[in-house]
Motif scaffolding. Structure first.
Motif, short mmCIF file in Angstrom:
data_model
loop_
_atom_site.label_atom_id
_atom_site.label_comp_id
_atom_site.label_asym_id
_atom_site.label_seq_id
_atom_site.Cartn_x
_atom_site.Cartn_y
_atom_site.Cartn_z
N LEU A 139 -25.70 -6.05 -13.34
CA LEU A 139 -25.78 -5.92 -11.89
C LEU A 139 -26.98 -5.09 -11.44
O LEU A 139 -27.15 -4.88 -10.24
N ARG A 140 -27.78 -4.62 -12.41
CA ARG A 140 -28.97 -3.86 -12.02
C ARG A 140 -29.89 -4.73 -11.18
O ARG A 140 -30.09 -5.90 -11.50
N VAL A 174 -19.10 -2.29 -19.68
CA VAL A 174 -20.32 -1.51 -19.43
C VAL A 174 -21.55 -2.41 -19.49
O VAL A 174 -22.45 -2.31 -18.65
N LEU A 187 -21.73 -4.39 -16.36
CA LEU A 187 -22.23 -3.62 -15.22
C LEU A 187 -23.76 -3.50 -15.27
O LEU A 187 -24.40 -3.43 -14.23
N ARG A 188 -24.32 -3.51 -16.47
CA ARG A 188 -25.78 -3.48 -16.59
C ARG A 188 -26.41 -4.75 -16.03
O ARG A 188 -27.55 -4.76 -15.60
#
Length: 111
Positions: A66-67, A60, A63-64
């Motif tokens: 990739l902001r 998780v 994935l942050r």
């Protein structure tokens, strides 16, 4: 009515449920109890080119990274994003962490 005679096997008294239980911290409990575990192994490892720190993150948290604005360089397998350690924008090298490497090694046909 006469009281029953104590049996030779009555040397150990039954525990009194109303009495407070004293724990022996250096006895059996210390031998057989498990200490609080350390942090779980990282799922993904991120190395920052700017600060040079290797840090384990969860999926998780990865994935942050990739902001937007984020860039991916497929030639060098690097991600330009905000470093989770120093908080500055830098090129990050992202690799599988210990937890995912163990799972990957258990897949048949993978080493």
């Amino acid at each position: 009515m006469p009281e029953p005679s104590p049996s030779p096997f009555d040397r150990v008294r039954k525990p009194d449920p109303s009495a407070a239980r004293v724990r022996d911290g250096q006895g059996k409990e210390a031998l057989y109890s498990t200490a609080p575990t350390a942090a779980p192994p990282p799922q993904i490892e991120v190395t920052c080119d700017r600060c040079g720190v290797l840090r384990g993150v969860t999926v998780v948290e990865a994935l942050r990274l990739l902001r937007p604005p984020a860039l991916f360089n497929p030639l060098r397998s690097r991600l330009w994003s905000r470093c989770p350690t120093c908080g500055r924008r830098a090129w990050l090298r992202i690799e599988l962490g210990q937890a995912l490497r163990v799972l990957r090694s258990q897949i048949p046909g993978r080493g």
